[in-house]
Design a protein around this motif. Structure first.
Motif, PDB file in Angstrom:
ATOM      1  N   ARG A  59      -6.615 -48.998  -1.961  1.00 22.68           N
ATOM      2  CA  ARG A  59      -7.208 -48.276  -0.830  1.00 22.68           C
ATOM      3  C   ARG A  59      -6.236 -47.224  -0.285  1.00 22.68           C
ATOM      4  NH1 ARG A  59     -11.831 -50.204   1.454  1.00 22.68           N
ATOM      5  NH2 ARG A  59     -12.554 -52.275   0.796  1.00 22.68           N
ATOM      6  N   GLU A  60      -4.983 -47.616  -0.161  1.00 25.12           N
ATOM      7  CA  GLU A  60      -3.976 -46.694   0.355  1.00 25.12           C
ATOM      8  C   GLU A  60      -3.790 -45.502  -0.576  1.00 25.12           C
ATOM      9  OE1 GLU A  60       0.781 -46.706   1.563  1.00 25.12           O
ATOM     10  OE2 GLU A  60      -0.272 -48.598   1.212  1.00 25.12           O
TER      11      GLU A  60
ATOM     12  N   THR B 276      -4.685 -41.534   0.251  1.00 23.67           N
ATOM     13  CA  THR B 276      -3.688 -40.472   0.100  1.00 23.67           C
ATOM     14  C   THR B 276      -4.229 -39.331  -0.750  1.00 23.67           C
ATOM     15  OG1 THR B 276      -1.862 -42.036   0.325  1.00 23.67           O
ATOM     16  CG2 THR B 276      -1.371 -39.937  -0.761  1.00 23.67           C
ATOM     17  N   ILE B 277      -4.868 -39.679  -1.865  1.00 21.93           N
ATOM     18  CA  ILE B 277      -5.397 -38.652  -2.771  1.00 21.93           C
ATOM     19  C   ILE B 277      -6.513 -37.869  -2.101  1.00 21.93           C
ATOM     20  CG2 ILE B 277      -6.623 -38.276  -4.945  1.00 21.93           C
ATOM     21  CD1 ILE B 277      -5.132 -40.852  -5.964  1.00 21.93           C
ATOM     22  N   ARG B 278      -7.422 -38.565  -1.444  1.00 21.84           N
ATOM     23  CA  ARG B 278      -8.558 -37.896  -0.795  1.00 21.84           C
ATOM     24  C   ARG B 278      -8.103 -36.970   0.328  1.00 21.84           C
ATOM     25  NH1 ARG B 278     -12.594 -37.507  -4.273  1.00 21.84           N
ATOM     26  NH2 ARG B 278     -14.082 -39.243  -4.291  1.00 21.84           N
ATOM     27  N   GLN B 279      -7.034 -37.325   1.008  1.00 26.53           N
ATOM     28  CA  GLN B 279      -6.531 -36.468   2.086  1.00 26.53           C
ATOM     29  C   GLN B 279      -5.882 -35.200   1.550  1.00 26.53           C
ATOM     30  OE1 GLN B 279      -3.895 -38.984   4.361  1.00 26.53           O
ATOM     31  NE2 GLN B 279      -5.544 -40.405   4.903  1.00 26.53           N
ATOM     32  N   ALA B 280      -5.392 -35.252   0.306  1.00 29.82           N
ATOM     33  CA  ALA B 280      -4.640 -34.126  -0.257  1.00 29.82           C
ATOM     34  C   ALA B 280      -5.456 -33.251  -1.201  1.00 29.82           C
ATOM     35  CB  ALA B 280      -3.413 -34.645  -1.000  1.00 29.82           C
ATOM     36  N   SER B 281      -6.569 -33.764  -1.700  1.00 30.88           N
ATOM     37  CA  SER B 281      -7.339 -33.010  -2.689  1.00 30.88           C
ATOM     38  C   SER B 281      -8.823 -33.300  -2.547  1.00 30.88           C
ATOM     39  CB  SER B 281      -6.877 -33.378  -4.112  1.00 30.88           C
ATOM     40  OG  SER B 281      -7.673 -32.722  -5.081  1.00 30.88           O
ATOM     41  N   THR B 282      -9.605 -32.268  -2.677  1.00 33.38           N
ATOM     42  CA  THR B 282     -11.066 -32.419  -2.655  1.00 33.38           C
ATOM     43  C   THR B 282     -11.659 -32.377  -4.059  1.00 33.38           C
ATOM     44  OG1 THR B 282     -11.358 -30.032  -2.397  1.00 33.38           O
ATOM     45  CG2 THR B 282     -11.221 -31.341  -0.383  1.00 33.38           C
ATOM     46  N   ARG B 283     -10.794 -32.347  -5.062  1.00 32.09           N
ATOM     47  CA  ARG B 283     -11.262 -32.233  -6.440  1.00 32.09           C
ATOM     48  C   ARG B 283     -11.755 -33.572  -6.962  1.00 32.09           C
ATOM     49  NH1 ARG B 283      -9.667 -27.191  -8.403  1.00 32.09           N
ATOM     50  NH2 ARG B 283     -11.341 -27.664  -9.865  1.00 32.09           N
ATOM     51  N   ALA B 284     -12.426 -33.535  -8.113  1.00 35.78           N
ATOM     52  CA  ALA B 284     -12.958 -34.747  -8.738  1.00 35.78           C
ATOM     53  C   ALA B 284     -11.829 -35.737  -9.012  1.00 35.78           C
ATOM     54  CB  ALA B 284     -13.683 -34.402 -10.031  1.00 35.78           C
ATOM     55  N   LEU B 285     -12.128 -37.020  -8.838  1.00 35.13           N
ATOM     56  CA  LEU B 285     -11.141 -38.090  -8.983  1.00 35.13           C
ATOM     57  C   LEU B 285     -11.693 -39.184  -9.893  1.00 35.13           C
ATOM     58  CD1 LEU B 285      -8.628 -39.784  -8.092  1.00 35.13           C
ATOM     59  CD2 LEU B 285     -10.003 -40.525  -6.116  1.00 35.13           C
ATOM     60  N   ASN B 286     -10.843 -39.694 -10.757  1.00 34.30           N
ATOM     61  CA  ASN B 286     -11.181 -40.824 -11.621  1.00 34.30           C
ATOM     62  C   ASN B 286     -10.363 -42.031 -11.189  1.00 34.30           C
ATOM     63  OD1 ASN B 286     -11.806 -42.546 -13.829  1.00 34.30           O
ATOM     64  ND2 ASN B 286     -10.108 -41.717 -15.024  1.00 34.30           N
ATOM     65  N   VAL B 287     -11.018 -43.167 -11.044  1.00 29.77           N
ATOM     66  CA  VAL B 287     -10.317 -44.428 -10.790  1.00 29.77           C
ATOM     67  C   VAL B 287     -10.570 -45.340 -11.982  1.00 29.77           C
ATOM     68  CG1 VAL B 287      -9.927 -46.331  -9.201  1.00 29.77           C
ATOM     69  CG2 VAL B 287     -10.699 -44.125  -8.324  1.00 29.77           C
TER      70      VAL B 287
ATOM     71  N   ALA C  75      -2.751 -52.481 -11.803  1.00 30.77           N
ATOM     72  CA  ALA C  75      -1.515 -53.092 -11.315  1.00 30.77           C
ATOM     73  C   ALA C  75      -1.404 -53.057  -9.800  1.00 30.77           C
ATOM     74  CB  ALA C  75      -0.308 -52.395 -11.943  1.00 30.77           C
ATOM     75  N   LEU C  76      -2.483 -52.650  -9.110  1.00 28.87           N
ATOM     76  CA  LEU C  76      -2.457 -52.526  -7.658  1.00 28.87           C
ATOM     77  C   LEU C  76      -3.277 -53.624  -6.991  1.00 28.87           C
ATOM     78  CD1 LEU C  76      -3.058 -48.673  -7.281  1.00 28.87           C
ATOM     79  CD2 LEU C  76      -0.865 -49.869  -7.401  1.00 28.87           C
ATOM     80  N   SER C  77      -2.834 -54.056  -5.839  1.00 29.26           N
ATOM     81  CA  SER C  77      -3.674 -54.917  -5.016  1.00 29.26           C
ATOM     82  C   SER C  77      -4.801 -54.069  -4.431  1.00 29.26           C
ATOM     83  CB  SER C  77      -2.848 -55.534  -3.882  1.00 29.26           C
ATOM     84  OG  SER C  77      -2.464 -54.528  -2.956  1.00 29.26           O
TER      85      SER C  77
ATOM     86  N   ALA D 139     -12.988 -54.918  -6.012  1.00 32.01           N
ATOM     87  CA  ALA D 139     -12.770 -53.570  -6.535  1.00 32.01           C
ATOM     88  C   ALA D 139     -14.036 -52.728  -6.415  1.00 32.01           C
ATOM     89  CB  ALA D 139     -12.318 -53.650  -7.990  1.00 32.01           C
ATOM     90  N   CYS D 140     -15.171 -53.353  -6.633  1.00 30.66           N
ATOM     91  CA  CYS D 140     -16.437 -52.631  -6.525  1.00 30.66           C
ATOM     92  C   CYS D 140     -16.659 -52.136  -5.095  1.00 30.66           C
ATOM     93  CB  CYS D 140     -17.584 -53.533  -6.975  1.00 30.66           C
ATOM     94  SG  CYS D 140     -19.128 -52.642  -7.304  1.00 30.66           S
ATOM     95  N   HIS D 141     -16.265 -52.923  -4.121  1.00 27.35           N
ATOM     96  CA  HIS D 141     -16.370 -52.491  -2.724  1.00 27.35           C
ATOM     97  C   HIS D 141     -15.527 -51.244  -2.478  1.00 27.35           C
ATOM     98  CE1 HIS D 141     -18.944 -55.553  -1.098  1.00 27.35           C
ATOM     99  NE2 HIS D 141     -18.134 -56.546  -1.410  1.00 27.35           N
ATOM    100  N   VAL D 142     -14.356 -51.174  -3.108  1.00 26.90           N
ATOM    101  CA  VAL D 142     -13.507 -49.995  -2.961  1.00 26.90           C
ATOM    102  C   VAL D 142     -14.194 -48.765  -3.545  1.00 26.90           C
ATOM    103  CG1 VAL D 142     -11.295 -48.937  -3.570  1.00 26.90           C
ATOM    104  CG2 VAL D 142     -11.382 -51.348  -2.938  1.00 26.90           C
TER     105      VAL D 142
END
Length: 352
Positions: free
Chosen positions: A56-57, A61-72, A49-51, A121-124
């Motif tokens: 990217r924004e 935000t998530i990367r700046q606040a957490s170094t833990r594993a992330l799922n997109v 649901a995001l552009s 999206a792949c570029h992101v």
């Protein structure tokens, strides 16, 4: 925490507890993802649901606040061809509501859209290199999937049948989410649109576990430690939990959705195609009761929601999607971090 009976998902995804916070488009916030990740689970950011700029924004935000594993998480649907005649029939079916509520029936119909995983999206993904990339409605085309895998990301996708699970393993999934019919939100079905193929998690999970060699994540109807223990007993390596996180203060839900989550009974959810054109489980409201939860007139995903937008503006409770799974009555008013730790600690205590 240690001594989980199956650590394959922990090792594969680099997380501490075998819980995935479900990616729930619209309801999931960066604060929820950060809190779940910092609690040792896999935080999941939905992209559907995001552009691209919003995504990217959010990831920044998530990367700046957490170094833990992330799922997109991304959708993999095929955009439907234009069908003006079907759109016109659908809006005509809604005309009495427009007249009753004072919405402008003759105004252009708003656009309701969800972008599938694509080049942008792949570029992101290539820029942010999330540790995990998950998909709904199958997988993207091979060239895009190969690029995702080249970043080092582990790939997950949802299976609602044994056949889908086998297909996902054959096409490169590192782990599979077994999605029982109890689950809230969109069904992940992609090999068939026949709802008769959709079964409950207790029947689905052990059959998928037996059919594939990759780890399996259980999803659907899991809202407390007892559900986690049951999932492990049936062969799961982890669980994905969604509805329980809708009760947290980090969830972004409307006032109507908030009220419905806290007052509806477990029997008051149903699969519906009215809001997007694809079957999804939500709390039954006026439009579902009066038009039928599954109505063949609804345009193809993701377009049917456009004609409902003016009605939602007049009567949010009656005409908006109120996604929730069948375990909604297990939900508690607990912050995401505390909820995640509590679920893990209580489940581990029961397992040992």
């Amino acid at each position: 925490m240690s001594t989980w009976p199956d650590t394959r998902i922990l090792d594969l995804l680099g997380i501490d507890v075998p819980i995935i916070q479900a990616p729930m488009a619209g309801a999931t916030t960066t604060a929820m993802v950060i809190a779940a990740s910092n609690a040792g689970a896999l935080g999941s950011m939905p992209a559907a649901a995001l552009s691209i700029e919003q995504l990217r924004e959010a990831l920044s935000t998530i990367r700046q606040a957490s170094t833990r594993a992330l799922n997109v998480n991304f959708f993999c649907h095929q955009p439907p061809p234009a069908d003006a005649a079907r759109d016109k029939r659908w809006k005509a079916l809604l005309e009495p509501y427009y007249r009753e509520l004072g919405a402008d029936f003759d105004a252009p119909t708003p656009v309701s859209n969800r972008e599938p995983f694509n080049e942008a999206a792949c570029h992101v993904v290539e820029a942010f290199r999330p540790e995990v990339v998950s998909f709904h409605f199958g997988l993207p085309e091979k060239s895009l999937l190969d690029r995702v895998k080249a970043t080092g990301a582990k790939v997950l996708s949802s299976a609602t049948t044994v056949e889908e699970a086998i297909w996902l393993e054959q096409h490169g999934c590192d782990a599979i989410i077994a999605m029982g019919i109890e689950a809230g939100g969109h069904r992940g079905l992609f090999l068939s649109d026949d709802l008769n193929t959709q079964i409950g998690l207790f029947a689905l999970l052990p059959q998928i576990v037996d059919a594939v060699s990759v780890p399996v994540i259980a999803a659907g109807g899991i809202g407390d430690a007892r559900g986690i223990v049951a999932a492990f007993a049936l062969g799961a390596s982890a669980v994905q939990i969604g509805t329980a996180y809708l009760f947290t203060p980090e969830a972004n839900v409307s006032a109507s959705h908030h009220h419905a989550l806290r007052t509806a009974q477990a029997s008051e959810t149903a699969l519906t195609n009215l809001f997007t054109g694809r079957p999804a489980r939500g709390i039954v409201n006026r439009v579902m009761r009066e038009l039928g939860a599954i109505n063949p007139a609804a345009p193809a995903f993701p377009t049917s929601g456009g004609a409902l937008i003016p009605l939602k503006a007049k009567d949010e409770a009656g005409f908006s999607n109120l996604w929730a799974g069948q375990a909604l009555r297990l939900g508690k008013e607990t912050p995401t971090y505390e909820l995640t730790r509590e679920l893990a600690e209580q489940a581990l205590a029961k397992l040992n």
